[in-house]
Design a protein around this motif. Structure first.
Motif, mmCIF file in Angstrom:
data_model
loop_
_atom_site.group_PDB
_atom_site.id
_atom_site.type_symbol
_atom_site.label_atom_id
_atom_site.label_comp_id
_atom_site.label_asym_id
_atom_site.label_seq_id
_atom_site.Cartn_x
_atom_site.Cartn_y
_atom_site.Cartn_z
ATOM 1 N N ASN A 32 4.912 -10.501 6.396
ATOM 2 C CA ASN A 32 6.310 -10.372 7.306
ATOM 3 C C ASN A 32 6.474 -8.546 5.785
ATOM 4 N N ALA A 33 5.515 -8.543 4.613
ATOM 5 C CA ALA A 33 6.036 -7.483 3.508
ATOM 6 C C ALA A 33 5.916 -5.876 3.558
ATOM 7 N N ALA A 34 3.945 -6.428 4.221
ATOM 8 C CA ALA A 34 3.468 -5.351 4.789
ATOM 9 C C ALA A 34 4.316 -4.471 6.284
ATOM 10 N N ILE A 57 7.927 3.960 3.847
ATOM 11 C CA ILE A 57 6.721 4.313 3.191
ATOM 12 C C ILE A 57 6.648 3.284 2.006
ATOM 13 N N ALA A 58 5.656 3.692 1.732
ATOM 14 C CA ALA A 58 5.655 2.458 0.336
ATOM 15 C C ALA A 58 4.454 3.094 -0.958
ATOM 16 N N VAL A 59 4.447 3.124 -2.066
ATOM 17 C CA VAL A 59 2.565 3.128 -2.948
ATOM 18 C C VAL A 59 2.866 1.754 -3.550
ATOM 19 N N SER A 60 2.167 1.613 -4.318
ATOM 20 C CA SER A 60 2.362 0.630 -5.412
ATOM 21 C C SER A 60 0.067 0.283 -5.446
ATOM 22 N N PRO A 61 -0.569 -0.179 -7.216
ATOM 23 C CA PRO A 61 0.956 -0.193 -8.041
ATOM 24 C C PRO A 61 0.936 1.017 -8.648
ATOM 25 N N ILE A 62 0.346 2.444 -7.504
ATOM 26 C CA ILE A 62 0.655 3.709 -8.762
ATOM 27 C C ILE A 62 2.070 4.167 -8.625
ATOM 28 N N GLN A 85 12.073 13.976 5.202
ATOM 29 C CA GLN A 85 10.555 14.054 6.608
ATOM 30 C C GLN A 85 10.404 12.820 6.414
ATOM 31 N N VAL A 86 11.403 11.827 5.860
ATOM 32 C CA VAL A 86 11.578 10.237 6.734
ATOM 33 C C VAL A 86 11.830 9.682 6.710
ATOM 34 N N VAL A 87 12.380 9.493 8.366
ATOM 35 C CA VAL A 87 13.336 8.384 9.025
ATOM 36 C C VAL A 87 13.142 7.528 8.363
ATOM 37 N N GLY A 88 13.432 6.596 7.370
ATOM 38 C CA GLY A 88 13.749 5.196 6.959
ATOM 39 C C GLY A 88 13.700 5.483 5.192
ATOM 40 N N LYS A 89 12.954 4.375 4.432
ATOM 41 C CA LYS A 89 13.096 4.144 3.045
ATOM 42 C C LYS A 89 11.790 4.651 2.379
ATOM 43 N N VAL A 90 12.016 5.257 1.491
ATOM 44 C CA VAL A 90 10.353 5.523 0.247
ATOM 45 C C VAL A 90 10.451 4.606 -0.428
ATOM 46 N N LYS A 91 9.992 3.607 -0.990
ATOM 47 C CA LYS A 91 9.660 2.377 -1.971
ATOM 48 C C LYS A 91 8.560 2.955 -2.543
ATOM 49 N N ALA A 92 8.478 2.692 -3.932
ATOM 50 C CA ALA A 92 7.879 2.740 -5.262
ATOM 51 C C ALA A 92 7.553 1.398 -6.422
ATOM 52 N N SER A 93 5.828 1.528 -7.007
ATOM 53 C CA SER A 93 6.198 0.618 -7.963
ATOM 54 C C SER A 93 7.350 0.532 -9.058
ATOM 55 N N LEU A 101 6.431 -5.255 -3.616
ATOM 56 C CA LEU A 101 5.410 -4.242 -3.599
ATOM 57 C C LEU A 101 3.954 -4.801 -3.186
ATOM 58 N N ILE A 102 4.516 -5.489 -4.918
ATOM 59 C CA ILE A 102 2.501 -6.488 -4.809
ATOM 60 C C ILE A 102 2.614 -7.343 -3.619
ATOM 61 N N THR A 103 3.777 -7.656 -3.114
ATOM 62 C CA THR A 103 3.810 -8.353 -1.567
ATOM 63 C C THR A 103 2.592 -8.346 -1.050
ATOM 64 N N ALA A 104 3.584 -6.993 -0.634
ATOM 65 C CA ALA A 104 3.142 -6.299 0.461
ATOM 66 C C ALA A 104 1.384 -5.288 0.441
#
Length: 265
Positions: A32-34, A57-62, A85-93, A101-104
């Motif tokens: 579900n998370a990823a 889109i997302a980055v983690s653990p960076i 440039q993103v139709v959505g949310k941008v997430k990061a750690s 994001l750890i779960t993802a």
């Protein structure tokens, strides 16, 4: 009469085996998370503007510092950022809900291991190990698990995945996937991008003007060069590099389908 029926059934099973029948391939479970992301990477996502990504889109653990070229605007909630440039949310750690994001990332790795652990299948009596010596451009693939210990190349024309809406295709390689410029991955017969999984130990490179379909599960880097596109998702355990690319997220359903028994290829 019963003995005759049993004999005919045995013959039918033998014919199916000769034709390369196999148990229906199960889809790779993303989690579900990823499954909430079009692109998920561990060490960075970069773009040469303007790329277009439809989906989160997302980055983690960076941290978000490794998301470059997107001109991020932090939301007032501090839980995500936005980009033209993103139709959505941008997430990061380093955002306030970054712990999810750890779960993802864990699910991304589990999905990679799941795909890598699948047994190679046979189609039409042919073992799908190093099919075509790695060159699958110009061919049509049906549902199955295709395994390579060489580079997978889409250079000799377009690649077609042929099947119905529930057929699953898994491409495994301990090397790279390289798609030549101005080539396409094509779906026919109702096949869906969300049921195509590319498990790649090294690098995925989609050259200029090319189109790819499917979920990329990559242990190393993923590169989409100028004018290239993907209908699917990118999960990279290192970085994702986009150059004026178009990435469109496909659906993800948590439910795993049951076996449908033997099918003749």
């Amino acid at each position: 009469m019963m003995n005759l029926n049993l004999f005919l059934l045995s013959v039918a099973v033998m014919v199916s085996a000769i034709k390369g029948a196999s148990i229906n391939v199960q889809p790779v479970k993303l989690g579900n998370a990823a499954g909430d992301f079009a692109i998920l990477a561990k060490t960075g996502i970069s773009t040469v503007p303007k790329s277009t990504v439809t989906g989160n889109i997302a980055v983690s653990p960076i941290t978000s510092a490794a998301i470059t070229g997107f001109s991020l605007i932090i939301d007032s909630s501090d839980t995500f950022a936005t980009s033209t440039q993103v139709v959505g949310k941008v997430k990061a750690s380093d955002y306030t809900d970054g712990s999810n994001l750890i779960t993802a990332v864990g699910e991304m790795k589990a999905a990679y291991n799941d795909a890598a652990g699948r047994d190679t299948t046979a189609t039409n009596g042919i073992d799908n190990l190093n099919l075509g010596g790695g060159e699958i451009g110009g061919t049509t693939l049906t549902s199955g698990v295709y395994t390579f210990d060489v580079d997978v190349l889409i250079t000799n024309g377009d690649l077609t995945f042929s099947g119905n809406a529930t057929d699953v295709f898994i491409i495994q390689t301990s090397k790279n996937v390289k798609q030549a410029g101005s080539t396409s991955v094509i779906l026919s017969g109702g096949a869906k991008a969300e049921n195509i999984f590319w498990q790649v130990a090294q690098e995925v490179v989609v050259a200029a003007g090319s189109h790819m379909e499917g979920v990329i599960l990559c242990q190393t880097g993923v590169k989409f060069i100028t004018g290239s596109s993907l209908n699917g998702r990118i999960f990279s355990q290192t970085a994702v590099t986009l150059q004026m690319a178009t990435i469109t997220q496909t659906p993800y359903t948590q439910t795993r389908r049951g076996l449908r028994g033997l099918q003749v290829a």
